[in-house]
Design a protein around this motif. Structure first.
Motif, PDB file in Angstrom:
ATOM      1  N   GLN A 233       0.820  -1.203   0.000  1.00 31.81           N
ATOM      2  CA  GLN A 233       0.000   0.000   0.000  1.00 31.81           C
ATOM      3  C   GLN A 233       0.856   1.256   0.000  1.00 31.81           C
ATOM      4  O   GLN A 233       0.553   2.238  -0.696  1.00 31.81           O
ATOM      5  CB  GLN A 233      -0.941   0.002   1.204  1.00 31.81           C
ATOM      6  N   GLU A 234       1.922   1.251   0.779  1.00 35.06           N
ATOM      7  CA  GLU A 234       2.834   2.393   0.788  1.00 35.06           C
ATOM      8  C   GLU A 234       3.493   2.573  -0.567  1.00 35.06           C
ATOM      9  O   GLU A 234       3.663   3.702  -1.041  1.00 35.06           O
ATOM     10  CB  GLU A 234       3.882   2.202   1.881  1.00 35.06           C
TER      11      GLU A 234
ATOM     12  N   ALA B  14       1.085   4.124  -3.039  1.00 41.62           N
ATOM     13  CA  ALA B  14       0.932   5.547  -2.756  1.00 41.62           C
ATOM     14  C   ALA B  14       2.080   6.358  -3.353  1.00 41.62           C
ATOM     15  O   ALA B  14       1.878   7.455  -3.874  1.00 41.62           O
ATOM     16  CB  ALA B  14       0.851   5.771  -1.246  1.00 41.62           C
ATOM     17  N   VAL B  15       3.298   5.815  -3.291  1.00 44.59           N
ATOM     18  CA  VAL B  15       4.450   6.504  -3.888  1.00 44.59           C
ATOM     19  C   VAL B  15       4.316   6.544  -5.406  1.00 44.59           C
ATOM     20  O   VAL B  15       4.617   7.563  -6.043  1.00 44.59           O
ATOM     21  CB  VAL B  15       5.767   5.817  -3.467  1.00 44.59           C
TER      22      VAL B  15
ATOM     23  N   ASP C  66       1.550   6.625  -7.103  1.00 47.28           N
ATOM     24  CA  ASP C  66       0.537   7.634  -7.410  1.00 47.28           C
ATOM     25  C   ASP C  66       1.098   9.047  -7.286  1.00 47.28           C
ATOM     26  O   ASP C  66       0.822   9.918  -8.120  1.00 47.28           O
ATOM     27  CB  ASP C  66      -0.662   7.471  -6.474  1.00 47.28           C
ATOM     28  N   PHE C  67       1.877   9.277  -6.239  1.00 44.17           N
ATOM     29  CA  PHE C  67       2.462  10.606  -6.025  1.00 44.17           C
ATOM     30  C   PHE C  67       3.413  10.989  -7.149  1.00 44.17           C
ATOM     31  O   PHE C  67       3.398  12.125  -7.635  1.00 44.17           O
ATOM     32  CB  PHE C  67       3.187  10.631  -4.679  1.00 44.17           C
TER      33      PHE C  67
ATOM     34  N   GLU D 193       4.760  -0.671 -11.352  1.00 43.65           N
ATOM     35  CA  GLU D 193       3.459  -0.402 -10.748  1.00 43.65           C
ATOM     36  C   GLU D 193       2.426  -1.445 -11.151  1.00 43.65           C
ATOM     37  O   GLU D 193       1.628  -1.902 -10.328  1.00 43.65           O
ATOM     38  CB  GLU D 193       2.965   0.988 -11.147  1.00 43.65           C
TER      39      GLU D 193
END
Length: 586
Positions: A533-534, A537-538, A540-541, A564
């Protein structure tokens, strides 16, 4: 702390039979329910024995239902008991430096694995804390030991992860059902708080364990568990609307109590007082409060039988409410072991009675039934602190048998729970975990997410190129179709960026800028310890399709690449597998 040692090991053929037949889980649940009922009876009698010896009570008397306690005992027993508990914590820290995990954390992060030895230790600490008069609830010890024994039994049969989590829930269901005389409440305590959801596969074992725990606990002890109430009378339509207001107030009080415990811990930590003196100080403060009203001591289970509240002056009830709240905050904040379940029930009952009286002053002529609002307040405040709205609704239903009252309770607990989630976001159990650095908000199984790390997902075959390499040299070394991306590093081998081979061969690239002119994601990397999950998130950022994985130190040496699409696919596969397991082991 999780241990890999096993105290039990079922024969291989028996293990295979249990894993192959769901009905076998029901038999295990029946055994766990029996064990849970015995745990409740044994711990309750142990606490009563301590009260008899330490406070000079008659057998069968409740400490929190006394009108007066010998002042010397009220001061010395909790303070010296706290000192001994603090010294035990110091010795225990050398023997078992890792903290013990509770059933919620076990099911959320560890697939239902708990330490048997650690559960016994927590149960003994809880018995001692309540036995010396600290204002803590026994439910934490009940569920810890019953669930710990259930987890050990599950490990002995090598149960699947989903079944192991259900067994932990069965232990908690049996403990709560036995403690409160409420099998439905026990079952939904397991569903809402320990398992993190309801599935058809978990209904039968959890229900069987709750019923067994109820009958065994009441068969093996003469103690009166459950919640005593007076006559509730008729519940009218207006009570539904008024219950909404009580639900709002209960949520605010619940949040204040939970934050108060954390504040007390922080303040004592800042004093740098020798750790064993902290529970001793907390015990002394509880003893001082008990000189005013003995109802602040222990779990408050005896005082919870509040049928006689009507005849108690409102000033006395208000004093009991304030002092019990302070005593609970101080006891838990200073280091005594236990929970807030019993205290929340008692405080909610007192608060509901005060609410009804206050409402009658503001709006004369309504003549609100104080017993009705005691039940509503009890459930609403407990829902805010504990976080189980259906659990609290069923406690009200099983205590009164009044469906209309349960409807009013349901309105109050829904509002109380929602406000608590919006303004605070945690129950007391998950708030304590949050203060220790955990991020879980329920018992929903996220342990597999933590196991799915970047290290386990990355591709370790990293192709590197020096950042000072010329574009022409790069094109010669990495022709189109040979690689998709190349990791650029500096002279010291540190990560410098990600070069796309196709982009390097584009005709509009200015060769004079060298490789450094086409590098991407220079400051965005993944670390091997990140969970999936972390990592997502990276991605996506950074709006990236691939990122480099570097060692988690200042050197930033590349050790792998993660795509990804691969991360998302693995996440979807694991999610689907867990979903299938949850709905019936398909």
């Amino acid at each position: 702390m999780i241990t890999s040692s096993r105290y039990l090991e079922a024969p291989r053929r028996l293990r295979a039979f249990v894993r192959a037949h769901e009905t076998s889980l029901v038999v295990l649940a029946l055994l766990i329910g029996t064990i849970g009922g015995l745990v409740v009876a044994a711990m309750s009698n142990a606490v009563e024995a301590l009260h008899v010896v330490l406070f000079n009570l008659d057998w069968g008397d409740r400490l929190s239902s006394q009108y007066r306690i010998d002042p010397l005992r009220a001061l010395l027993v909790p303070s010296l008991g706290g000192l001994l508990l603090g010294l035990a914590f110091l010795l225990l820290a050398r023997w078992r430096p890792a903290r013990e995990i509770d059933p919620i954390e076990a099911n959320a992060l560890h697939g239902g694995r708990m330490s048997f030895r650690g559960s016994v230790i927590v149960a003994l600490q809880t018995v001692w804390s309540s036995g010396v008069g600290a204002s803590v609830g026994l439910e934490a010890g009940y569920t810890q030991l019953a669930s710990g024994l259930a987890a050990s039994l599950g490990r002995a049969f090598h149960l699947r992860r989903v079944d192991q989590r259900i067994m932990v829930g069965c232990g908690a269901a049996a403990a709560i059902a036995g403690a409160f005389g409420a099998p439905l409440a026990g079952a939904f305590y397991a569903f809402e708080l320990v398992i993190g959801g309801y599935t058809p596969a978990s209904l039968t074992p959890v229900g069987v364990a709750a019923v067994a725990g109820y009958f065994v606990a009441h068969a093996f002890t003469v103690l009166s568990f459950g919640v005593g109430v007076g006559a509730v009378g008729d519940v009218l339509g207006r009570d539904l609307a008024i219950a909404s207001l009580l639900g709002i107030l209960a949520a605010l009080v619940g949040i204040a109590i939970m934050r108060g415990v954390a504040l007390c811990e922080a303040l004592l930590a800042k004093t740098r007082l020798w750790p064993p003196l902290r529970p001793a100080l907390g015990g002394l403060l509880v003893g001082l409060l008990a000189l005013v009203t003995p109802q602040v001591m222990s779990s408050g289970h005896g005082a919870l039988h509040f049928a006689g509240f009507v005849s108690i002056p409102l000033t006395v009830i208000a004093t009991m409410f304030v002092l019990k709240a302070i005593a609970s905050v101080v006891s838990l904040g200073s280091g005594f072991r236990g929970g807030l379940f019993f205290a929340a029930l008692f405080l909610g009952a007192l608060g509901g009675h005060l609410f009804a009286a206050g409402f009658d002053v503001i709006w004369p002529g309504l003549n609100l039934n104080p017993n009705v609002y005691a039940i509503i307040g009890m459930s609403a405040l407990s829902a805010s602190v504990i976080g189980g709205p259906l659990t609290m609704s069923f406690i009200a239903l099983e205590s009164t048998g009044n469906l209309w009252l349960t409807t009013a309770v349901l309105v109050a607990v829904i509002i109380s729970t929602q406000i608590t989630r919006e303004l605070f976001g945690y129950s007391f159990a998950t708030w304590r975990l949050h203060l220790r650095g955990e991020t879980i908000r329920s018992a929903a199984d996220i342990g597999w997410i933590r196991d799915l790390t970047v290290r386990s997902l990355m591709r370790p075959d990293v192709v590197t190129a020096n950042i000072d390499m010329a574009i022409e040299e790069f094109r010669s070394k990495f022709p189109l179709g040979s690689k998709t991306q190349v990791v650029a590093v500096d002279a010291a081998g540190r990560y410098a960026g990600l070069a796309l081979v196709a982009e390097a061969h584009a005709p509009d690239i200015e060769p004079s800028n060298g490789l450094s002119g086409i590098l991407h994601y220079r400051d965005v990397v993944l670390y091997p310890v990140m969970n999936i999950q972390e990592a997502i998130a990276v991605f996506d950022f950074a709006e990236a399709e691939s990122l480099v994985v570097v060692e988690g130190d200042d050197e930033w040496r590349p050790i792998g690449i993660l795509n990804e699409a691969h991360a998302m696919r693995r996440y979807a596969e694991e999610s689907e597998q867990r979903r299938r397991e949850a709905i019936g082991h398909i």
